[in-house]
Design a protein around this motif. Structure first.
Motif, mmCIF file in Angstrom:
data_model
loop_
_atom_site.group_PDB
_atom_site.id
_atom_site.type_symbol
_atom_site.label_atom_id
_atom_site.label_comp_id
_atom_site.label_asym_id
_atom_site.label_seq_id
_atom_site.Cartn_x
_atom_site.Cartn_y
_atom_site.Cartn_z
ATOM 1 N N GLU A 47 0.961 -1.303 0.351
ATOM 2 C CA GLU A 47 -0.196 0.088 -0.364
ATOM 3 C C GLU A 47 1.040 1.576 -0.297
ATOM 4 O O GLU A 47 0.709 1.765 -0.876
ATOM 5 C CB GLU A 47 -0.823 0.193 1.423
ATOM 6 N N ASN A 48 1.912 1.424 1.276
ATOM 7 C CA ASN A 48 3.207 2.591 1.467
ATOM 8 C C ASN A 48 3.336 2.769 0.129
ATOM 9 O O ASN A 48 3.487 3.438 -0.814
ATOM 10 C CB ASN A 48 4.003 2.190 2.064
ATOM 11 N N GLU A 85 1.178 4.185 -3.031
ATOM 12 C CA GLU A 85 0.686 5.884 -2.188
ATOM 13 C C GLU A 85 2.118 5.653 -2.909
ATOM 14 O O GLU A 85 1.845 7.126 -3.684
ATOM 15 C CB GLU A 85 0.437 5.746 -1.016
ATOM 16 N N LYS A 110 1.971 6.739 -6.960
ATOM 17 C CA LYS A 110 1.200 7.791 -6.956
ATOM 18 C C LYS A 110 1.836 8.920 -6.232
ATOM 19 O O LYS A 110 0.666 10.357 -7.971
ATOM 20 C CB LYS A 110 -0.525 7.280 -5.984
ATOM 21 N N ASN A 111 2.179 9.114 -5.285
ATOM 22 C CA ASN A 111 2.068 10.835 -5.537
ATOM 23 C C ASN A 111 3.675 10.779 -6.285
ATOM 24 O O ASN A 111 4.013 12.130 -6.702
ATOM 25 C CB ASN A 111 3.157 10.799 -4.322
#
Length: 158
Positions: free
Chosen positions: A50-51, A54, A57-58
């Protein structure tokens, strides 16, 4: 020099000690940036997908904000570069859920970009190819995930 096959390498690595394997890994990480990135993913990111998602995505959002929008030529080059980066991270992960998440995010960012991608054939084709890829990958997932991702996909294709 003739490059050995993966099978030959695997057979030979079985005979190496732990110290020799460690030294080989470190040499590989020094030799090429992609090797270091893959090793970083395997050691630090794989346990918390998940990290990892993310973070990517950032990074993608930041890259989209930095695109030179003065001409579609620069936009196309930047979009292709971002897509190459995403595909590289997908290869590291090898998880279909990660692939769908990242490609959907890419399509969302492309759709929200100003000026619109709809005014350029190449960008439309890039977008459409990613939608097709997402649909293919979704069919390989569990039914519950298929439903969730298909909802997101319908939002994208509106």
């Amino acid at each position: 020099m003739k490059t050995a096959t993966v099978t030959e390498l695997k057979r030979e690595l079985k005979h190496c000690s732990q110290e020799e394997l460690l030294e080989l890994c470190l040499q590989l990480s020094k030799f090429k940036k992609e090797n270091k990135e893959l090793l970083t993913y395997k050691l630090f990111e794989e346990s918390n997908e998940e990290n990892f998602i993310e973070g990517i995505k950032n990074e993608v959002e930041e890259l989209f904000s930095l695109i030179n929008v003065k001409s579609y030529h620069y936009i196309k080059k930047s979009v292709r570069k971002i897509l190459r980066l995403i595909k590289k991270y997908i290869r590291y992960s090898k998880k279909k859920e990660t692939e769908v998440e990242l490609l959907i995010h890419f399509c969302i960012q492309l759709k929200e970009m100003k000026p619109s991608y709809n005014k350029n054939i190449s960008l439309i084709n890039i977008y459409n190819r990613q939608i097709i890829t997402i649909k293919k990958v979704i069919t390989t997932l569990h039914e519950d995930l298929q439903y969730d991702y298909n909802l997101e996909l319908t939002q994208l294709t509106k």
